[in-house]
Design a protein around this motif. Structure first.
Motif, PDB file in Angstrom:
ATOM      1  N   TYR A  25       0.850  -1.194   0.000  1.00 38.43           N
ATOM      2  CA  TYR A  25       0.000   0.000   0.000  1.00 38.43           C
ATOM      3  C   TYR A  25       0.884   1.241   0.000  1.00 38.43           C
ATOM      4  O   TYR A  25       1.713   1.414   0.897  1.00 38.43           O
ATOM      5  N   LYS A  26       0.730   2.099  -0.994  1.00 39.69           N
ATOM      6  CA  LYS A  26       1.546   3.311  -1.108  1.00 39.69           C
ATOM      7  C   LYS A  26       0.768   4.508  -0.583  1.00 39.69           C
ATOM      8  O   LYS A  26      -0.350   4.788  -1.024  1.00 39.69           O
ATOM      9  N   GLU A  27       1.368   5.231   0.352  1.00 36.79           N
ATOM     10  CA  GLU A  27       0.763   6.434   0.922  1.00 36.79           C
ATOM     11  C   GLU A  27       1.830   7.514   0.964  1.00 36.79           C
ATOM     12  O   GLU A  27       2.798   7.408   1.720  1.00 36.79           O
ATOM     13  N   GLU A  28       1.666   8.528   0.124  1.00 32.46           N
ATOM     14  CA  GLU A  28       2.625   9.623   0.002  1.00 32.46           C
ATOM     15  C   GLU A  28       4.025   9.070  -0.297  1.00 32.46           C
ATOM     16  O   GLU A  28       4.206   8.390  -1.306  1.00 32.46           O
ATOM     17  N   ASP A  29       5.006   9.292   0.583  1.00 33.44           N
ATOM     18  CA  ASP A  29       6.378   8.879   0.265  1.00 33.44           C
ATOM     19  C   ASP A  29       6.763   7.545   0.875  1.00 33.44           C
ATOM     20  O   ASP A  29       7.950   7.221   0.975  1.00 33.44           O
ATOM     21  N   THR A  30       5.772   6.743   1.279  1.00 35.33           N
ATOM     22  CA  THR A  30       6.068   5.500   1.990  1.00 35.33           C
ATOM     23  C   THR A  30       5.289   4.328   1.411  1.00 35.33           C
ATOM     24  O   THR A  30       4.089   4.435   1.153  1.00 35.33           O
ATOM     25  N   LEU A  31       5.991   3.209   1.214  1.00 38.91           N
ATOM     26  CA  LEU A  31       5.363   1.958   0.811  1.00 38.91           C
ATOM     27  C   LEU A  31       5.116   1.142   2.075  1.00 38.91           C
ATOM     28  O   LEU A  31       6.057   0.792   2.792  1.00 38.91           O
ATOM     29  N   TRP A  32       3.851   0.840   2.342  1.00 34.30           N
ATOM     30  CA  TRP A  32       3.501   0.126   3.575  1.00 34.30           C
ATOM     31  C   TRP A  32       3.352  -1.367   3.312  1.00 34.30           C
ATOM     32  O   TRP A  32       2.744  -1.795   2.322  1.00 34.30           O
ATOM     33  N   LEU A  33       3.932  -2.151   4.225  1.00 35.12           N
ATOM     34  CA  LEU A  33       3.927  -3.606   4.143  1.00 35.12           C
ATOM     35  C   LEU A  33       3.159  -4.155   5.341  1.00 35.12           C
ATOM     36  O   LEU A  33       3.446  -3.787   6.482  1.00 35.12           O
ATOM     37  N   ALA A  34       2.223  -5.036   5.092  1.00 32.69           N
ATOM     38  CA  ALA A  34       1.446  -5.641   6.172  1.00 32.69           C
ATOM     39  C   ALA A  34       1.623  -7.158   6.176  1.00 32.69           C
ATOM     40  O   ALA A  34       2.222  -7.727   7.083  1.00 32.69           O
ATOM     41  N   LEU A  35       1.113  -7.831   5.160  1.00 36.84           N
ATOM     42  CA  LEU A  35       1.158  -9.294   5.122  1.00 36.84           C
ATOM     43  C   LEU A  35       2.582  -9.824   5.055  1.00 36.84           C
ATOM     44  O   LEU A  35       3.495  -9.169   4.536  1.00 36.84           O
ATOM     45  N   ILE A 120       8.368   1.582   4.180  1.00 36.99           N
ATOM     46  CA  ILE A 120       9.684   1.823   3.586  1.00 36.99           C
ATOM     47  C   ILE A 120       9.579   3.125   2.790  1.00 36.99           C
ATOM     48  O   ILE A 120       8.752   3.233   1.880  1.00 36.99           O
ATOM     49  N   LYS A 121      10.406   4.089   3.138  1.00 34.31           N
ATOM     50  CA  LYS A 121      10.344   5.383   2.460  1.00 34.31           C
ATOM     51  C   LYS A 121      10.929   5.298   1.051  1.00 34.31           C
ATOM     52  O   LYS A 121      11.785   4.457   0.767  1.00 34.31           O
ATOM     53  N   ASP A 122      10.454   6.207   0.185  1.00 37.39           N
ATOM     54  CA  ASP A 122      11.015   6.299  -1.158  1.00 37.39           C
ATOM     55  C   ASP A 122      12.525   6.476  -1.078  1.00 37.39           C
ATOM     56  O   ASP A 122      13.060   7.089  -0.148  1.00 37.39           O
ATOM     57  N   LEU A 123      13.210   5.935  -2.071  1.00 42.10           N
ATOM     58  CA  LEU A 123      14.671   5.961  -2.089  1.00 42.10           C
ATOM     59  C   LEU A 123      15.191   7.322  -2.523  1.00 42.10           C
ATOM     60  O   LEU A 123      14.577   7.999  -3.348  1.00 42.10           O
ATOM     61  N   GLU A 124      16.345   7.694  -1.980  1.00 39.22           N
ATOM     62  CA  GLU A 124      17.061   8.868  -2.460  1.00 39.22           C
ATOM     63  C   GLU A 124      18.433   8.418  -2.923  1.00 39.22           C
ATOM     64  O   GLU A 124      19.193   7.828  -2.146  1.00 39.22           O
ATOM     65  N   ILE A 125      18.736   8.659  -4.195  1.00 38.84           N
ATOM     66  CA  ILE A 125      20.014   8.235  -4.757  1.00 38.84           C
ATOM     67  C   ILE A 125      20.720   9.429  -5.390  1.00 38.84           C
ATOM     68  O   ILE A 125      20.097  10.466  -5.658  1.00 38.84           O
ATOM     69  N   ALA A 126      22.001   9.288  -5.630  1.00 40.04           N
ATOM     70  CA  ALA A 126      22.784  10.375  -6.218  1.00 40.04           C
ATOM     71  C   ALA A 126      22.544  10.454  -7.720  1.00 40.04           C
ATOM     72  O   ALA A 126      22.195   9.462  -8.372  1.00 40.04           O
ATOM     73  N   GLU A 127      22.734  11.643  -8.263  1.00 40.23           N
ATOM     74  CA  GLU A 127      22.646  11.810  -9.705  1.00 40.23           C
ATOM     75  C   GLU A 127      23.671  10.901 -10.381  1.00 40.23           C
ATOM     76  O   GLU A 127      24.791  10.734  -9.912  1.00 40.23           O
ATOM     77  N   GLY A 128      23.256  10.296 -11.470  1.00 39.54           N
ATOM     78  CA  GLY A 128      24.116   9.357 -12.163  1.00 39.54           C
ATOM     79  C   GLY A 128      23.917   7.926 -11.728  1.00 39.54           C
ATOM     80  O   GLY A 128      24.381   6.990 -12.390  1.00 39.54           O
ATOM     81  N   GLU A 129      23.250   7.720 -10.585  1.00 44.36           N
ATOM     82  CA  GLU A 129      22.916   6.370 -10.122  1.00 44.36           C
ATOM     83  C   GLU A 129      21.535   5.998 -10.642  1.00 44.36           C
ATOM     84  O   GLU A 129      20.800   6.844 -11.166  1.00 44.36           O
ATOM     85  N   SER A 130      21.162   4.727 -10.491  1.00 46.79           N
ATOM     86  CA  SER A 130      19.878   4.307 -11.051  1.00 46.79           C
ATOM     87  C   SER A 130      19.248   3.190 -10.239  1.00 46.79           C
ATOM     88  O   SER A 130      19.927   2.431  -9.543  1.00 46.79           O
ATOM     89  N   VAL A 131      17.935   3.114 -10.356  1.00 47.34           N
ATOM     90  CA  VAL A 131      17.131   2.027  -9.785  1.00 47.34           C
ATOM     91  C   VAL A 131      16.147   1.588 -10.853  1.00 47.34           C
ATOM     92  O   VAL A 131      15.420   2.411 -11.419  1.00 47.34           O
ATOM     93  N   VAL A 132      16.134   0.290 -11.155  1.00 53.01           N
ATOM     94  CA  VAL A 132      15.165  -0.269 -12.105  1.00 53.01           C
ATOM     95  C   VAL A 132      14.550  -1.515 -11.477  1.00 53.01           C
ATOM     96  O   VAL A 132      15.150  -2.142 -10.588  1.00 53.01           O
ATOM     97  N   PRO A 133      13.342  -1.901 -11.892  1.00 51.52           N
ATOM     98  CA  PRO A 133      12.702  -3.076 -11.293  1.00 51.52           C
ATOM     99  C   PRO A 133      13.499  -4.358 -11.519  1.00 51.52           C
ATOM    100  O   PRO A 133      14.108  -4.545 -12.574  1.00 51.52           O
ATOM    101  N   ALA A 134      13.512  -5.225 -10.516  1.00 52.97           N
ATOM    102  CA  ALA A 134      14.053  -6.568 -10.714  1.00 52.97           C
ATOM    103  C   ALA A 134      13.155  -7.314 -11.696  1.00 52.97           C
ATOM    104  O   ALA A 134      11.963  -7.001 -11.837  1.00 52.97           O
ATOM    105  N   ALA A 135      13.701  -8.286 -12.379  1.00 49.91           N
ATOM    106  CA  ALA A 135      12.921  -9.039 -13.364  1.00 49.91           C
ATOM    107  C   ALA A 135      11.941  -9.978 -12.656  1.00 49.91           C
ATOM    108  O   ALA A 135      12.338 -10.726 -11.755  1.00 49.91           O
TER     109      ALA A 135
END
Length: 363
Positions: A25-35, A120-135
């Motif tokens: 469940y996503k609420e603002e800047d946080t992804l919430w995990l329950a199950l 889990i809060k949204d990630l903050e990364i440096a310019e030039g770095e990247s995040v892409v979905p796992a397959a």
């Protein structure tokens, strides 16, 4: 962020950027995990990655000690973080190197939804770095169950001890292990003590009529805790049009057996309600192959599971319904908390279930 604010980029934990697992469940800047088993995985390229976990309202409860959410973070398959989130926010450095490298990161909630949620809060990364979905894997498998599916007490080999999120680890239980053996993505819908017509009861004359998985299956999960703003997971309907499982495993009846025991009319009620639940699961997941299983902590109701599946198949002409009896745990080898199965017993059950699924579906 580990650099100046202007040098950072924010990565939202949404399906566009990461692979989501379970009913998140996503609420603002946080992804919430329950199950149990909810979380996310992604490929990170960079020098340093930190994650911030958000504690749930349960941290303010007087009885919070045994109920803090337990999470794990893996980097390239190695568990780097294993912790219970006891503060409003806790930050973990999960990866750091002198030169930019590419790693796979997985965040997973180890403990169940009933006791606590975690963000889990949204990630903050440096310019030039990247995040892409796992397959994603080719297949998705969903497990519907109780404490056995949650991995209740699997890290505490003292049967006289009771529940604690500190000793609950879904990754060491048969369901998660089965998914690994099948190389499937997985998600859980499970709650300790829950059943089809009755949750666990110490007195067979008293039905635990509130602790029923069918009541909550259409939601984000049962919890005594809340999401931000006081919203409870079970009050939010899950969108079943999202990615649907290819395989579903239902493991419910262990707690019902504490109520039914050898009483025929109770067992028949369980059978009939099982048929109703099968109809609901099928309506919500029209394409799934459904395996109905029971065992590990007793299989007294397994004949009724088989009857329910036969009745449902004959009534609906639905042949994608199968039954599997899981091997009983060996008490001579020991137990974990509250006489739940050892990790070794979970492994044996996973091996049998995975083999049955492979055989039936030709995986």
């Amino acid at each position: 962020c580990f650099l100046q604010k202007g040098d950072c980029m924010k990565i939202e934990l949404t399906e566009e950027n990461v692979l989501l697992a379970g009913r998140t469940y996503k609420e603002e800047d946080t992804l919430w995990l329950a199950l149990s088993g909810t979380g996310t995985s992604f490929i990170y390229t960079g020098k340093k990655l930190s994650l911030t976990a958000v504690g749930s309202p349960v941290i303010n409860h007087e009885d919070a000690e045994g109920n803090y959410a337990r999470i794990a973070v893996y980097v390239n398959g190695e568990r780097k973080v294993d912790d219970r989130v006891t503060q409003a926010e806790q930050t973990y450095t999960v990866w750091e190197s002198d030169a930019a490298e590419t790693v796979e990161v997985q965040i997973i909630k180890l403990s169940e939804s009933a006791m606590s949620v975690v963000g889990i809060k949204d990630l903050e990364i440096a310019e030039g770095e990247s995040v892409v979905p796992a397959a994603p894997k080719e297949h998705l498998i969903e497990f519907i169950g109780d404490s056995i599916t949650c991995g209740y007490g699997v890290d505490d080999e003292d049967p006289l001890h009771s529940f604690s999120t500190a000793t609950e680890d879904v990754t060491r239980a048969y369901a998660y292990l089965t998914a690994q053996l099948l190389s499937c993505d997985c998600r859980m819908f499970s709650a300790s003590g829950y059943g089809i017509i009755s949750g666990y009861t110490a007195d067979p004359e008293v039905k635990s009529a509130e602790q029923l998985i069918p009541r909550f299956y259409g939601s984000y999960g049962f919890s005594y805790d809340t999401y931000p703003g006081g919203i409870k997971p079970m009050d939010m309907p899950w969108d079943f049009t999202q990615k649907q499982p290819d395989i579903i495993v239902i493991n419910l009846g262990t707690n019902d057996d504490s109520y039914c025991q050898d009483t025929g009319w109770k067992q028949e009620e369980y059978r009939d309600k099982y048929v109703e639940f099968l109809s609901d699961v099928r309506a919500k997941n029209p394409g799934a192959e459904i395996f109905c299983v029971l065992g590990l902590m007793g299989a007294g109701l397994y004949p009724r599971v088989c009857e329910a599946c036969r009745i449902y198949r004959e009534k609906n002409g639905d042949e994608k319904i199968y039954t599997v009896e899981l091997p009983e745990q060996d008490g001579e080898k020991g137990y974990v908390a509250d006489y739940h199965p050892l990790h070794s017993a979970h492994k044996l059950a996973a091996e049998k279930l995975a083999a049955e699924i492979k055989s039936v579906l030709k995986l």
